[in-house]
Design a protein around this motif. Structure first.
Motif, PDB file in Angstrom:
ATOM      1  N   ALA A 122      -9.855  29.059  42.919  1.00 16.39           N
ATOM      2  CA  ALA A 122     -10.673  29.392  44.068  1.00 16.39           C
ATOM      3  C   ALA A 122     -10.963  30.826  43.791  1.00 16.39           C
ATOM      4  N   VAL A 123     -10.346  31.773  43.595  1.00 17.70           N
ATOM      5  CA  VAL A 123     -10.511  33.216  43.648  1.00 17.70           C
ATOM      6  C   VAL A 123     -11.763  33.449  42.752  1.00 17.70           C
ATOM      7  N   ARG A 124     -12.430  34.713  42.752  1.00 17.39           N
ATOM      8  CA  ARG A 124     -13.451  34.981  41.719  1.00 17.39           C
ATOM      9  C   ARG A 124     -13.178  36.142  40.814  1.00 17.39           C
ATOM     10  N   ALA A 125     -12.456  37.159  41.280  1.00 16.16           N
ATOM     11  CA  ALA A 125     -12.068  38.251  40.494  1.00 16.16           C
ATOM     12  C   ALA A 125     -11.355  37.853  39.317  1.00 16.16           C
ATOM     13  N   PRO A 126     -11.883  38.262  37.837  1.00 15.18           N
ATOM     14  CA  PRO A 126     -11.132  37.697  36.578  1.00 15.18           C
ATOM     15  C   PRO A 126      -9.617  38.513  36.529  1.00 15.18           C
ATOM     16  N   ALA A 178      -5.959  23.943  25.555  1.00 14.59           N
ATOM     17  CA  ALA A 178      -7.150  24.523  26.435  1.00 14.59           C
ATOM     18  C   ALA A 178      -7.749  25.401  25.735  1.00 14.59           C
ATOM     19  N   ALA A 179      -7.514  26.160  24.710  1.00 20.43           N
ATOM     20  CA  ALA A 179      -8.122  27.153  24.130  1.00 20.43           C
ATOM     21  C   ALA A 179      -9.000  26.630  23.075  1.00 20.43           C
ATOM     22  N   LEU A 180      -8.514  25.330  22.503  1.00 26.53           N
ATOM     23  CA  LEU A 180      -9.272  24.846  21.537  1.00 26.53           C
ATOM     24  C   LEU A 180     -10.466  24.108  21.949  1.00 26.53           C
ATOM     25  N   ARG A 181     -10.092  23.487  23.242  1.00 26.39           N
ATOM     26  CA  ARG A 181     -11.185  22.832  23.875  1.00 26.39           C
ATOM     27  C   ARG A 181     -12.200  23.756  24.383  1.00 26.39           C
ATOM     28  N   GLU A 182     -11.831  24.968  24.589  1.00 31.57           N
ATOM     29  CA  GLU A 182     -12.781  25.834  25.466  1.00 31.57           C
ATOM     30  C   GLU A 182     -13.814  26.091  24.279  1.00 31.57           C
ATOM     31  N   ALA A 186     -16.292  27.428  34.463  1.00 35.25           N
ATOM     32  CA  ALA A 186     -16.131  28.780  34.613  1.00 35.25           C
ATOM     33  C   ALA A 186     -15.019  29.225  35.398  1.00 35.25           C
ATOM     34  N   ALA A 187     -14.524  28.468  36.333  1.00 32.91           N
ATOM     35  CA  ALA A 187     -13.396  28.787  37.228  1.00 32.91           C
ATOM     36  C   ALA A 187     -12.046  28.745  36.420  1.00 32.91           C
ATOM     37  N   LEU A 188     -12.028  28.002  35.488  1.00 31.94           N
ATOM     38  CA  LEU A 188     -10.858  27.912  34.840  1.00 31.94           C
ATOM     39  C   LEU A 188     -10.433  28.593  33.661  1.00 31.94           C
TER      40      LEU A 188
END
Length: 504
Positions: A113-117, A160-164, A171-173
């Motif tokens: 939900a939040v935006r800050a990386p 997750a890294a391989l799928r990315e 973008a939020a994940l």
């Protein structure tokens, strides 16, 4: 206060000072609210209502693009307070594992939900930690549950890294992954025990016990071997220059080390994926975690010390030889090898000088210890009762030398001065404490012994004695420590003696 433009640059010092001011304002404000509404928050649904309201307010503030910087920073402690309130209610009303699972999902949800990386990465790290702790059971060995939890985190991150890389992630994940990976590497490293030099500096038996559990937990070493082989295969597939027989040897050595160190395989797999995808900061973190795990192997009490030294020495020699066979052999490197320039000569000279310096330091230390054993005065110091559970570890026992109570506590810091105790020797050379050395001349039959800090108290040289497996009954009869003492107070523990100073 005029809000800053959404894309306006924010200097780091300004953000830091604003965050400090926000925390200073938030802490007393939250304390007043807790005191005023404490009974409502502690009972029934009030805990969840307060936590949900605080979390919702913080998330709305953190998602806003036109919020003043101070208000944005103020939302962070409000977010933590809301999470703490919900955690209190969950642990109060649910068993531990469901509560941890709920916190892991909550951390992921807020992170999305939040935006800050940066905040996303921190929430990803929290989610990884809670997810690993879900598998904790009090009846399990420490490394058993950490092995299962942290390995699960590692596998999820790799997928997750391989799928990315292949298909992309929302973008939020995606910003959650660095924090998840960093927490996973930290957990894998710490679950292996304390690193060698860190454990030596801190003292105490917590690291040794943790590492002993790690070596005996029953967590399948085959899983670690499989992950190490997958890491080597992945790098070989991604980098054609590694498709050589020498790389198969490297994979075999790494698999052998992973069989001895249950957490190493997962770290190597994360290192391989990070290197393939050019995630160099994360790859550097994985290298540090692998170094920590390898160093912690020193404290695995299920292995004899000579065996551990042999395994590490053999692995290092093999990896060095295999790295030589894998070096690039282009025309330029062949010319440089045939006629090295000034830079190559200086590099080789520096490497040779470093090796000579290391060997000199090690051999000087060995020579000093040998001289102390040969020339030092034999002294015996009575053992006080110690924790008998240390003998259960199989090849080490806790030592507690009979020093008087009331000695000043050791000062903090590695450079703190070590006091020397003045000891009087009886006819059997058994030492009795007289006083702390204050510069006054020693009387006849007295000598100085340097004290060593351990666990907030003083001991002589060490508080542990290591022995071969299966000899616990023999050493349980120890009643005296046998030392060699130099005139300047330097002391070395050389053995243990039984009642009446009899040999064991």
């Amino acid at each position: 206060m005029t809000p800053a433009a959404p894309d306006a640059p924010r200097p780091g010092p300004v953000v830091l000072l604003t965050a400090l001011g926000a925390w200073l304002a938030a802490v007393p404000l939250l304390a007043v609210v807790a005191l005023a509404f404490g009974p409502v928050f502690r009972h029934g649904g009030g805990t969840y209502l307060a936590g949900a309201l605080l979390l919702a307010a913080a998330v709305v503030a953190l998602r806003s693009r036109a919020l003043p910087l101070f208000a944005e920073q103020l939302a962070v402690p409000v977010l933590l307070a809301g999470g703490a309130s919900l955690a209190f209610g969950l642990f109060r009303d649910l068993p531990q594992r469901p509560a941890l699972a709920a916190l892991a999902l909550l951390s992921l949800g807020v992170g999305l939900a939040v935006r800050a990386p940066g905040l996303k990465a921190c929430l990803g790290a929290a989610a990884a930690g809670f997810a690993a702790l879900v598998f904790w059971r009090p009846s399990w060995h420490v490394a058993h549950w950490t092995g299962l939890g942290w390995h699960g985190d590692a596998v999820l991150w790799v997928l997750a890294a391989l799928r990315e890389r292949r298909h992309g992630l929302p973008a939020a994940l995606a910003p959650l992954l660095p924090g998840w990976a960093a927490m996973t590497l930290l957990g894998l490293a710490l679950s292996s025990g304390m690193a060698m030099l860190v454990g030596a500096g801190l003292g105490g038996d917590g690291a040794a016990v943790l590492a002993a559990d790690a070596g005996r937990s029953g967590w399948p070493g085959g899983v670690s071997v499989l992950l190490a082989l997958l890491a080597a295969a992945g790098l070989g597939r991604a980098w054609p220059s590694l498709r050589r027989p020498g790389w198969a040897g490297v994979a075999a050595v790494l698999a052998g080390l992973a069989a001895c160190m249950p957490a190493l395989g997962a770290v190597l797999l994360m290192l391989a994926v990070s290197a393939r995808q050019a995630r160099w900061p994360l790859a550097a973190a994985a290298v540090l975690a692998a170094a920590w795990i390898t160093s912690a192997f020193y404290y695995q009490l299920a292995w004899p010390l000579a065996t551990k030294a042999g395994v590490l020495a053999l692995a290092g020699a093999l990896l060095g030889a295999l790295a030589w066979t894998l070096r690039p052999r282009t025309a330029a490197t062949a010319t440089a090898t045939a006629a090295p320039g000034g830079g190559a000569r200086w590099a080789r000279a520096g490497a040779a000088a470093s090796l000579a310096a290391v060997l000199a330091v090690v051999n000087v230390a060995i020579a000093r210890k040998e001289a102390l054993i040969a020339q030092g005065q034999p002294v015996f110091l009575r053992l006080a009762p110690a924790d008998p559970r240390s003998l259960v570890q199989g090849d080490f026992m806790r030592l507690n030398f009979a020093l008087p109570p009331g000695l000043p506590a050791p000062a903090a810091g590695l450079r703190a001065a070590r006091p020397q105790a003045v000891m009087a020797l009886d006819a059997q050379r058994v030492a009795q404490f007289v006083r702390l050395h204050d510069g006054r001349p020693l009387a006849a039959g007295e000598l100085r012994i340097e004290l060593t800090p351990r666990d907030g108290r003083w001991t002589v040289v060490t508080d542990a004695w290591f022995f071969k497996e299966g000899e616990a009954r023999r050493w349980s009869a120890a009643r005296f420590g046998e030392f060699r003492v130099a005139p300047d107070g330097q002391t070395l523990l050389v053995g243990l003696r039984g009642e009446g100073l009899g040999a064991l």
